[in-house]
Design a protein around this motif. Structure first.
Motif, PDB file in Angstrom:
ATOM      1  N   GLY A  52      17.426 -10.321   6.117  1.00 31.20           N
ATOM      2  CA  GLY A  52      16.236 -10.534   6.987  1.00 31.20           C
ATOM      3  C   GLY A  52      15.451  -9.179   6.960  1.00 31.20           C
ATOM      4  O   GLY A  52      15.643  -8.259   6.092  1.00 31.20           O
ATOM      5  N   HIS A  53      14.460  -9.301   7.799  1.00 23.61           N
ATOM      6  CA  HIS A  53      13.550  -8.178   7.774  1.00 23.61           C
ATOM      7  C   HIS A  53      13.501  -7.875   9.468  1.00 23.61           C
ATOM      8  O   HIS A  53      13.110  -8.692  10.354  1.00 23.61           O
ATOM      9  CB  HIS A  53      12.076  -8.602   7.366  1.00 23.61           C
ATOM     10  N   ARG A  54      13.597  -6.704   9.657  1.00 25.08           N
ATOM     11  CA  ARG A  54      13.685  -6.049  11.048  1.00 25.08           C
ATOM     12  C   ARG A  54      12.023  -5.542  10.971  1.00 25.08           C
ATOM     13  O   ARG A  54      11.842  -4.441  10.380  1.00 25.08           O
ATOM     14  CB  ARG A  54      14.705  -5.030  11.168  1.00 25.08           C
ATOM     15  N   VAL A  55      11.274  -5.977  11.768  1.00 25.26           N
ATOM     16  CA  VAL A  55       9.716  -5.485  11.818  1.00 25.26           C
ATOM     17  C   VAL A  55       9.705  -5.033  13.496  1.00 25.26           C
ATOM     18  O   VAL A  55      10.002  -5.675  14.476  1.00 25.26           O
ATOM     19  CB  VAL A  55       8.864  -6.372  11.710  1.00 25.26           C
ATOM     20  N   THR A  56       9.354  -3.594  13.324  1.00 21.67           N
ATOM     21  CA  THR A  56       9.001  -2.830  14.563  1.00 21.67           C
ATOM     22  C   THR A  56       7.790  -2.130  14.931  1.00 21.67           C
ATOM     23  O   THR A  56       7.455  -1.971  13.551  1.00 21.67           O
ATOM     24  CB  THR A  56      10.259  -1.960  15.258  1.00 21.67           C
ATOM     25  N   LEU A  57       7.297  -1.956  15.755  1.00 19.99           N
ATOM     26  CA  LEU A  57       6.018  -1.174  16.205  1.00 19.99           C
ATOM     27  C   LEU A  57       6.836   0.092  16.934  1.00 19.99           C
ATOM     28  O   LEU A  57       7.420  -0.079  17.900  1.00 19.99           O
ATOM     29  CB  LEU A  57       5.154  -1.698  17.217  1.00 19.99           C
ATOM     30  N   THR A  58       6.364   1.190  16.691  1.00 22.40           N
ATOM     31  CA  THR A  58       6.751   2.226  17.399  1.00 22.40           C
ATOM     32  C   THR A  58       5.501   3.187  18.051  1.00 22.40           C
ATOM     33  O   THR A  58       4.504   3.348  17.247  1.00 22.40           O
ATOM     34  CB  THR A  58       7.547   3.320  16.471  1.00 22.40           C
ATOM     35  N   TYR A  59       5.704   3.517  19.273  1.00 22.76           N
ATOM     36  CA  TYR A  59       4.613   4.229  19.997  1.00 22.76           C
ATOM     37  C   TYR A  59       5.164   5.438  20.393  1.00 22.76           C
ATOM     38  O   TYR A  59       6.317   5.660  20.851  1.00 22.76           O
ATOM     39  CB  TYR A  59       4.169   3.378  21.145  1.00 22.76           C
ATOM     40  N   VAL A  60       4.079   6.641  20.631  1.00 26.80           N
ATOM     41  CA  VAL A  60       4.560   7.682  21.496  1.00 26.80           C
ATOM     42  C   VAL A  60       4.016   7.401  22.872  1.00 26.80           C
ATOM     43  O   VAL A  60       2.908   6.944  23.124  1.00 26.80           O
ATOM     44  CB  VAL A  60       3.896   9.015  20.766  1.00 26.80           C
ATOM     45  N   LEU A  61       4.877   7.771  23.993  1.00 23.87           N
ATOM     46  CA  LEU A  61       4.602   7.641  25.082  1.00 23.87           C
ATOM     47  C   LEU A  61       4.185   8.860  25.889  1.00 23.87           C
ATOM     48  O   LEU A  61       4.678   9.838  25.515  1.00 23.87           O
ATOM     49  CB  LEU A  61       5.807   7.108  26.119  1.00 23.87           C
TER      50      LEU A  61
END
Ligand SMILES: O=C(O)CCC(=O)C(=O)O
Ligand SMILES: [Fe+2]
Length: 429
Positions: A349-358
């Motif tokens: 499958g595909h692991r799709v994430t969003l990453t942010y700096v806090l």
């Protein structure tokens, strides 16, 4: 003299991101008194060594040992540094620009979870997916102040922020930011912000070895010290509802020195060793289980996991993943910058994430963070994840990345309000 004693510890605390955690000393006091009452608590190596020599210690050594114990006690409060949760969603729609987009080019979209009511729908979802994947860049990482590509450390693809038009995820409106604030920076009464760094895609075999994220805002720290605390304190990851298996995210708050040394070495960093992570998040399994639990319901289907190599495995994936799903939830995790983390290989499958700096807001009443100019974003080579705690030149470039929140790329730079914090913009050659 006292300065000499305190400075190294303060630097250690700085490195561990505690500068943003002003409630830490109160927590440490509680932890120390709890420790006194409890059964013997395993001591980290350095602190145990110091304690053994306690009888011969000069007063300043005692102070140092005490400060060391306080720092260790703070770091044992895992809850304060790593947290995770989930929020219900109706689904999200990512909108990105293709590579080398010319003016007027239509954006590419990816809707997740994908509804697969019919063979036709499955066809169009596959096409949407393929176009989206083709628009991703290979992901580099920061190492020794350089940006490198090395698929023995990171095998992934990403969409950089300047090509993200919208994510469909508003971390503020969804309550994720407030949940993170309450857990990680409860004293940040003015709230926290999340700047979107990228969309990450891990295909089958994709992974990210144990690392710490590139420190942000390092250069700004000195100049902003006088104002109190602003600045980056950690990272937020939001997992989108694309079906996958494997790809577990492990996070260590206080990895033991031996394991940390192994993790920092490129030859061994795929196995950070015996240290048990503070958190291991199997988001792919959660998504798959949600699907299975809802199999009988007349709800949309998640996307079929693409081919695993083995036919039997493919059948199993198909059975597990292509099931009906109701009430999908977005999974998220947030952690302080000192936390090491890794992503295990994705099996299917595909692991799709969003990453942010806090970042936390400054505490001073009436003082706000400046908006960041969007134009600078295109120039900034945004790169991630220096290991070994080295401040990477790329992190400085990231200082000038455009500020984004929710789902929308920043438009034209707004004029900074008169009462905002100064920001430092660094152009990297
Ligand atoms: O995708 C994830 O879960 C986290 C990715 C990550 O660690 C990073 O981009 O630094
Ligand atoms: Fe990371």
């Amino acid at each position: 003299m006292l300065e000499q004693l305190l400075l190294p510890r303060v630097l250690v605390l700085y490195e561990y991101g505690l500068r943003n955690h002003s409630s830490a000393s109160a927590n440490a006091a509680t932890a120390l008194s709890t420790e006194a009452k409890a059964a013997p608590v395993p001591q980290p190596e350095a602190a145990a060594g110091e304690a053994a020599d306690a009888s011969d210690e000069e007063p300043e050594d005692t102070t140092k040992a005490t400060l060391g114990k306080i720092a260790d006690a703070i770091l044992r409060l895992e809850d304060a540094y790593v947290c995770a949760g989930s929020v219900p969603t109706d689904g999200v729609k990512l909108e990105i620009l293709p590579k080398d987009a010319a003016k007027g080019d239509a954006p590419l979209t990816l809707s997740l979870p994908a509804a697969l009511h019919s063979a036709d729908e499955h066809q169009s979802v596959s096409a949407e997916y393929s176009a989206f994947l083709a628009a991703c860049d290979p992901s580099p990482f920061g190492h020794n102040q350089r940006t490198v590509f090395d698929d023995s450390v990171r095998k992934a693809a990403h969409v950089p922020p300047e090509r993200i038009l919208s994510t469909g995820v508003d971390v503020e409106a969804l309550g994720i930011l407030e949940a993170v604030r309450a857990k990680l920076v409860p004293d940040a009464h003015l709230g926290i912000t999340a700047e979107l760094l990228k969309v990450n895609v891990y295909e089958e075999g994709g992974f990210f070895a144990c690392h710490r994220d590139t420190p942000r805002d390092e250069l700004a720290f000195g100049s902003l010290l006088a104002f109190g605390s602003l600045l980056a304190f950690g990272s937020l990851v939001v997992c989108l509802l694309s079906a996958f298996s494997g790809g577990q995210l492990s996070i260590w708050n206080n990895m033991r020195p031996a394991a940390a040394a192994a993790a920092a070495c490129p030859d061994t960093n795929k196995a950070p060793g015996s240290d048990v992570p503070s958190m291991r998040l199997d988001w792919g399994r959660i998504i798959t289980q949600t699907n299975a639990a809802n199999a009988a319901r007349d709800a949309p289907l998640y996307r079929l996991a693409p081919a695993a190599r083995d036919v039997e495995e493919r059948r199993r994936c198909r059975r597990d993943v292509l099931t009906r799903a109701a009430a999908p939830r977005l999974q998220w995790a947030a952690f302080y910058g000192h936390c090491r983390h890794e992503i295990a290989p994705v099996e299917a499958g595909h692991r799709v994430t969003l990453t942010y700096v806090l970042r936390r807001h400054p505490d001073q009443p009436g003082l706000r963070a400046c908006p960041r100019p969007a134009a600078a974003a295109a120039a900034a080579a945004v790169s991630e994840n220096a290991d070994g705690g080295n401040a990477s030149a790329d992190s400085y470039a990231a200082l000038s990345a455009a500020s984004r929140s929710g789902g929308h790329a920043a438009g034209a730079a707004a004029a900074p309000p008169a009462n905002c914090m100064p920001r430092i913009h660094i152009q990297c050659a």
